[in-house]
Design a protein around this motif. Structure first.
Motif, short mmCIF file in Angstrom:
data_model
loop_
_atom_site.label_atom_id
_atom_site.label_comp_id
_atom_site.label_asym_id
_atom_site.label_seq_id
_atom_site.Cartn_x
_atom_site.Cartn_y
_atom_site.Cartn_z
N TYR A 152 0.83 -1.20 0.00
CA TYR A 152 0.00 0.00 0.00
C TYR A 152 0.87 1.25 0.00
O TYR A 152 0.64 2.18 -0.76
N ALA A 153 1.89 1.26 0.85
CA ALA A 153 2.81 2.41 0.91
C ALA A 153 3.52 2.60 -0.43
O ALA A 153 3.68 3.73 -0.90
N ASP A 154 3.92 1.51 -1.05
CA ASP A 154 4.57 1.60 -2.37
C ASP A 154 3.62 2.17 -3.41
O ASP A 154 4.01 2.98 -4.25
N ALA A 155 2.37 1.72 -3.37
CA ALA A 155 1.38 2.19 -4.35
C ALA A 155 1.05 3.66 -4.16
O ALA A 155 0.91 4.41 -5.14
N ARG A 156 0.89 4.09 -2.93
CA ARG A 156 0.59 5.50 -2.64
C ARG A 156 1.79 6.40 -2.86
O ARG A 156 1.63 7.56 -3.24
#
Length: 82
Positions: free
Chosen positions: A41-45
């Protein structure tokens, strides 16, 4: 905040790697599986976006929203967890 806490766990060597954190959060904590886990999620955001948002929350709501140092490092370098 859950993403930030997962990053603290990696930063403090409670987790061996981001993949373990993703799997544990999905299977053990009920983190939404379609996100891939807190690190995916952090990578995507994007770390920069998360740091900016959390710093804004920290100003409004206090230091509990301060981003983990590892997240800030990822934002500065433009790197990802996976």
């Amino acid at each position: 905040m859950m993403v930030n806490e997962a990053i603290y766990c990696l930063q403090e060597n409670i987790l061996l790697n981001a993949a373990d954190g993703d799997l544990g959060a999905i299977l053990g904590l009920g983190f939404p599986p379609f996100t891939g886990g807190p690190f995916r999620y952090a990578d995507a955001r994007g770390a920069s976006e998360l740091v900016d948002q959390m710093n804004g929350f920290a100003v409004k709501f206090g230091k509990r929203f301060k981003p983990a140092a590892l997240l800030e490092k990822k934002a500065e370098s433009g790197s990802v967890f996976h």
